[in-house]
Design an enzyme around this catalytic site. Sequence first.
Site, mmCIF file in Angstrom:
data_model
loop_
_atom_site.group_PDB
_atom_site.id
_atom_site.type_symbol
_atom_site.label_atom_id
_atom_site.label_comp_id
_atom_site.label_asym_id
_atom_site.label_seq_id
_atom_site.Cartn_x
_atom_site.Cartn_y
_atom_site.Cartn_z
ATOM 1 N N LYS A 110 8.153 -0.331 3.683
ATOM 2 C CA LYS A 110 8.451 -1.727 3.346
ATOM 3 C C LYS A 110 9.803 -2.156 3.929
ATOM 4 C CE LYS A 110 5.412 -2.202 -0.579
ATOM 5 N NZ LYS A 110 5.244 -2.123 -2.025
ATOM 6 N N LYS A 189 -7.193 -2.399 9.186
ATOM 7 C CA LYS A 189 -7.412 -2.411 7.729
ATOM 8 C C LYS A 189 -7.213 -3.837 7.196
ATOM 9 C CE LYS A 189 -5.502 -0.757 3.412
ATOM 10 N NZ LYS A 189 -4.437 -1.219 2.622
ATOM 11 N N LYS A 192 -3.538 -8.445 3.200
ATOM 12 C CA LYS A 192 -2.795 -9.709 3.216
ATOM 13 C C LYS A 192 -1.680 -9.682 4.244
ATOM 14 C CE LYS A 192 -1.518 -9.435 -1.033
ATOM 15 N NZ LYS A 192 -2.379 -8.525 -1.772
HETATM 16 P P1 ADP Z 1 -3.062 -5.802 0.471
HETATM 17 O O1 ADP Z 1 -3.028 -4.681 1.501
HETATM 18 O O2 ADP Z 1 -3.940 -6.913 0.890
HETATM 19 O O3 ADP Z 1 -1.648 -6.242 0.080
HETATM 20 P P2 ADP Z 1 -2.971 -4.382 -2.016
HETATM 21 O O4 ADP Z 1 -2.026 -3.365 -1.428
HETATM 22 O O5 ADP Z 1 -2.459 -5.362 -3.010
HETATM 23 O O6 ADP Z 1 -3.699 -5.173 -0.814
HETATM 24 O O7 ADP Z 1 -4.211 -3.590 -2.620
HETATM 25 C C1 ADP Z 1 -4.714 -3.700 -3.915
HETATM 26 C C2 ADP Z 1 -5.834 -2.684 -4.075
HETATM 27 O O8 ADP Z 1 -6.898 -2.941 -3.124
HETATM 28 C C3 ADP Z 1 -5.389 -1.242 -3.803
HETATM 29 O O9 ADP Z 1 -6.044 -0.402 -4.742
HETATM 30 C C4 ADP Z 1 -5.873 -0.943 -2.401
HETATM 31 O O10 ADP Z 1 -6.137 0.414 -2.203
HETATM 32 C C5 ADP Z 1 -7.156 -1.802 -2.318
HETATM 33 N N1 ADP Z 1 -7.345 -2.255 -0.920
HETATM 34 C C6 ADP Z 1 -6.595 -3.173 -0.265
HETATM 35 N N2 ADP Z 1 -7.032 -3.364 0.996
HETATM 36 C C7 ADP Z 1 -8.106 -2.536 1.161
HETATM 37 C C8 ADP Z 1 -8.997 -2.267 2.264
HETATM 38 N N3 ADP Z 1 -8.890 -2.898 3.423
HETATM 39 N N4 ADP Z 1 -9.970 -1.357 2.069
HETATM 40 C C9 ADP Z 1 -10.099 -0.708 0.866
HETATM 41 N N5 ADP Z 1 -9.283 -0.907 -0.189
HETATM 42 C C10 ADP Z 1 -8.297 -1.807 -0.067
#
Ligand code: ADP
Length: 320
Positions: A110, A189, A192
């Site tokens: 981060k 992947k 957001k």
């Molecule tokens: P982002 O990457 O969009 O910020 P988060 O880190 O807030 O998403 O993820 C919230 C939950 O969703 C976590 O448990 C994460 O493992 C799951 N998750 C997020 N993106 C994916 C993805 N592309 N494939 C599978 N699981 C995901």
Amino acid sequence: MRVLSGIQPSGKLHIGNYFGAIAQMLRLQENNELFAFIANYHALSGGAKLDELKQNTFEVAVDFLSLGIDPQKTVFWVQSHSKEVLELYWILSRYTPVGLLERAHSYKDKVAKGIAPSHALFSYPVLMAADILLYDAQKVPVGKDQIQHLEMTRDIAIKFNNEHGDIFTIPEAYIEESVATVPGIDGAKMSKSYDNTIEIFMEEKALQKRCNKIVTDSTPLGEPLDHTKCNVYAICSLFLDEEGKEELAKRYASGKEGYGHFKKYLKSLIWEHFAEAREKRAYYMQNPDIVYDILEDGAKKARAIAEAKMEIIRDAVGII
Ligand code: ADP
Ligand code: TRP
């Protein structure tokens, strides 16, 4: 089995969140004691837009309820409604070597991305440990990026227990190997942070537009397409059973349809899959009091457990 998981209210939920996290919670709530909360304190650690935090917290609650989190079966609350977690965060800090936090990948990643290296960002894993240990969670479903945080939680809990006796349950990460990483519209992947998501609750036209943006190769219409290399196929397959996947693969191989057809098909799969949830969502959005009542009820249950546990913990460390 007591299962606990938290999700940060950092923006609109996308289908990666759904298949990677929410769908698992929906399955787990059937045969376990599920504790699910919205990690709004964690959102203060950096990156999130604070002027949107209240609204995002509310909308994530609405989305979870609409997608099927059942407050009769699951303890569902907002993290900040059970303040004990902040007290435990401080107590656990005593059992957290700085070196342990310095090794955290997510902190380094981060900071490398430009998020300010604040104390909140640095100590984030201690707050996560407090979330988990306060409720004696046995299993914690997480994505692969969170495994290290779970290991830190275990280290902190073991250190505490070595000094004070078996006060904390040592939790385990729960990772469903079958949960693939959902690709975004650019093939990376879905996240957001990469601006490549397909949100669960988009307007129909916007959803089609978003599906149309999925990157594909330039095989001309009329030629067979390779489904194994196609992002549209990969996302469609999340919504299909084995038979559905085979049928779609045949359509790719037939050469009769182009990517445009499959993008329309994907839109219809997403639109239908979330049809019922969309209706519930409209209802909750118009009735915020019902949502807040559900959250307050969940917070009461969470607080009752947290308060009892904190008495034991305070006593162990000499806080009167
Ligand atoms: P982002 O990457 O969009 O910020 P988060 O880190 O807030 O998403 O993820 C919230 C939950 O969703 C976590 O448990 C994460 O493992 C799951 N998750 C997020 N993106 C994916 C993805 N592309 N494939 C599978 N699981 C995901
Ligand atoms: N750190 C998690 C994430 O970013 C969210 C979270 C906070 C969490 N506290 C938790 C997950 C406790 C599981 C258990 O996805």
